[in-house]
Write a protein that holds these residues in place. Structure first.
Motif, PDB file in Angstrom:
ATOM      1  N   ALA A  76      -6.237  -3.979  -4.386  1.00  0.00           N
ATOM      2  CA  ALA A  76      -6.228  -4.427  -2.997  1.00  0.00           C
ATOM      3  C   ALA A  76      -7.660  -4.457  -2.463  1.00  0.00           C
ATOM      4  O   ALA A  76      -8.529  -3.724  -2.947  1.00  0.00           O
ATOM      5  CB  ALA A  76      -5.362  -3.498  -2.155  1.00  0.00           C
ATOM      6  N   GLU A 126      -5.170   1.974  -6.303  1.00  0.00           N
ATOM      7  CA  GLU A 126      -5.074   1.089  -5.138  1.00  0.00           C
ATOM      8  C   GLU A 126      -4.787  -0.365  -5.528  1.00  0.00           C
ATOM      9  O   GLU A 126      -5.449  -1.304  -5.089  1.00  0.00           O
ATOM     10  CB  GLU A 126      -6.322   1.210  -4.254  1.00  0.00           C
ATOM     11  CG  GLU A 126      -6.519   2.624  -3.719  1.00  0.00           C
ATOM     12  CD  GLU A 126      -7.251   2.696  -2.389  1.00  0.00           C
ATOM     13  OE1 GLU A 126      -7.586   1.641  -1.825  1.00  0.00           O
ATOM     14  OE2 GLU A 126      -7.474   3.827  -1.912  1.00  0.00           O
ATOM     15  N   SER A 177      -1.675  -3.747   4.771  1.00  0.00           N
ATOM     16  CA  SER A 177      -2.087  -3.797   3.371  1.00  0.00           C
ATOM     17  C   SER A 177      -1.452  -2.603   2.674  1.00  0.00           C
ATOM     18  O   SER A 177      -1.757  -1.451   2.995  1.00  0.00           O
ATOM     19  CB  SER A 177      -3.616  -3.738   3.259  1.00  0.00           C
ATOM     20  OG  SER A 177      -4.025  -3.721   1.905  1.00  0.00           O
ATOM     21  N   ILE A 194      -2.303  -3.684  -5.363  1.00  0.00           N
ATOM     22  CA  ILE A 194      -1.407  -4.248  -4.361  1.00  0.00           C
ATOM     23  C   ILE A 194       0.042  -3.892  -4.695  1.00  0.00           C
ATOM     24  O   ILE A 194       0.425  -3.791  -5.864  1.00  0.00           O
ATOM     25  CB  ILE A 194      -1.555  -5.778  -4.264  1.00  0.00           C
ATOM     26  CG1 ILE A 194      -1.320  -6.439  -5.635  1.00  0.00           C
ATOM     27  CG2 ILE A 194      -2.909  -6.163  -3.697  1.00  0.00           C
ATOM     28  CD1 ILE A 194      -1.287  -7.947  -5.582  1.00  0.00           C
ATOM     29  N   ARG A 207      -0.567  -0.486  -0.866  1.00  0.00           N
ATOM     30  CA  ARG A 207      -1.204  -0.303  -2.172  1.00  0.00           C
ATOM     31  C   ARG A 207      -0.749   0.996  -2.822  1.00  0.00           C
ATOM     32  O   ARG A 207      -0.238   1.904  -2.158  1.00  0.00           O
ATOM     33  CB  ARG A 207      -2.723  -0.314  -2.010  1.00  0.00           C
ATOM     34  CG  ARG A 207      -3.252   0.781  -1.091  1.00  0.00           C
ATOM     35  CD  ARG A 207      -4.720   0.561  -0.740  1.00  0.00           C
ATOM     36  NE  ARG A 207      -4.899  -0.588   0.142  1.00  0.00           N
ATOM     37  CZ  ARG A 207      -6.054  -1.227   0.305  1.00  0.00           C
ATOM     38  NH1 ARG A 207      -7.128  -0.836  -0.353  1.00  0.00           N
ATOM     39  NH2 ARG A 207      -6.142  -2.253   1.125  1.00  0.00           N
TER      40      ARG A 207
END
Length: 354
Positions: free
Chosen positions: A225, A274, A267, A276, A269
């Motif tokens: 991400a 991290e 967002s 997506i 994650r």
């Protein structure tokens, strides 16, 4: 010691081939279920064993960058709604194929709702064809994969069919990624090369919170991400639910994201690496002085070159003192490798203060 002898000594799988001879391998898998951590936490954890991978190639087709990698056949877990289903290695599985797909202009990994499939041909004859599951792996991030059956050692052609997407797209992604494309790879299946793929037992670390670092292969994107500091708008903070990170932002002028007023986006994650977390159902409520400005509205799954894959909601405005509540009613509809299968399934609601 040859790799296959080392595997036998470790007790990991049953290898039936002998040097230079396919033997019984045509109908036998080189890999059976490896050890599985007992009493796994409902969170991301270090698996009992990690498997490396090798690459058959990387190419471009239409707007897509595509890579095809391989490893031993191995188990994985698919998700349908909130149900987790284990897929075991079958006796005739030959290898695990993994296709990575990204925008070749920006490097953004693309989770496609229309799907990816892989056809395998030998001398022009179809040998195997399977839908490749959208998957999360601690080492590969977001990709598409499954176990495949081959007709022995030799030369093959793999066709990776990318179905395009109907996801909402903004910025320079608007109108892109709609066409179906096919990437073609020529490869030779060699059991000795397969057995050379690295394996590692994690010993006492297995089952503890954490994640294996992502692999680095030919600069292939893994689906990380965007960095929080690079994302536009006011950061309302980070909450953790289902062992996933959720970062909420508000952009006051959401015009570039097809919003008439402000744009609220999230967002999501994985922890540690991290990556997506796509294909979730997320709802949002915005309250001001006890009144709902938005009430349980569905956040739209969106691809944007700056925000990456995210969940967005146009709202009239978000003002100081407003409360934003997020709920996840559909967990990520992606298959998982060891270490992710017990996380991201059940979520508590989250609150953010503007």
């Amino acid at each position: 010691m040859r790799r296959r002898d080392a595997l036998k000594a470790l007790g990991i799988g049953a290898l039936t081939a002998t040097a230079g001879c396919l033997g019984g391998f045509e109908r036998q898998s080189a890999w059976r279920d490896p050890p599985l951590v007992e009493n796994r936490p409902d969170a991301v954890y270090l698996p009992a064993i990690t498997e490396g991978m090798k690459m058959y190639g990387m190419t471009k087709t239409g707007p897509y960058g595509v890579a095809l990698s391989y490893s031993y056949p191995h188990r994985f877990w698919s998700v349908a709604g909130s149900e987790l289903q284990k897929t075991v290695v079958e006796a005739d599985d030959s290898l695990h194929l993994m296709a990575s797909v990204w925008d070749h202009e920006t490097g953004a990994v693309l989770p496609f709702d229309a799907g990816v499939s892989i056809e395998l041909l030998r001398d022009g004859t179809l040998v195997s064809e399977e839908v490749a599951y959208p998957m999360l792996s601690q080492q590969m991030g977001m990709h598409y994969g499954s176990n495949y059956v081959l007709d022995g050692e030799g030369d093959y052609e793999a066709r990776v069919n990318v179905g395009g997407t109907s996801l909402h797209r903004t910025g320079s992604f608007a109108g892109r990624f709609e066409t179906a494309e096919t990437a073609t790879f020529e490869f030779t299946f060699d059991t000795d090369e397969l057995y050379d793929v690295e394996l590692e037992r994690l010993g006492d670390e297995a089952g503890t919170p954490g994640a294996v670092p992502a692999m680095k292969m030919m600069n292939m994107p893994m689906g990380a991400a965007p960095g929080i500091g690079s994302l536009p708008g006011t950061h309302l903070g980070r909450q953790t639910s289902g062992d996933a990170f959720f970062d909420a932002f508000v952009v006051e002028d959401g015009t570039q994201f097809d919003a008439d007023g402000a744009y609220l986006y999230v967002s999501a994650r994985t922890p540690y690496n991290e990556f997506i977390l796509p294909m979730m159902g997320v709802r949002g409520t915005v309250e001001r002085d006890g009144a709902a400005i938005a009430d349980g509205e569905r956040l739209r799954r969106t691809l944007d070159p700056e925000l990456g894959y995210h969940y967005g909601l146009p709202v009239d405005s978000v003002e100081s003192g407003d409360t934003v509540t997020l709920t996840v009613d559909v967990p990520p509809q992606v298959a998982r490798h060891d270490g992710y299968e017990t996380a991201f399934l059940s979520f508590d609601s989250m609150q953010f203060e503007a």
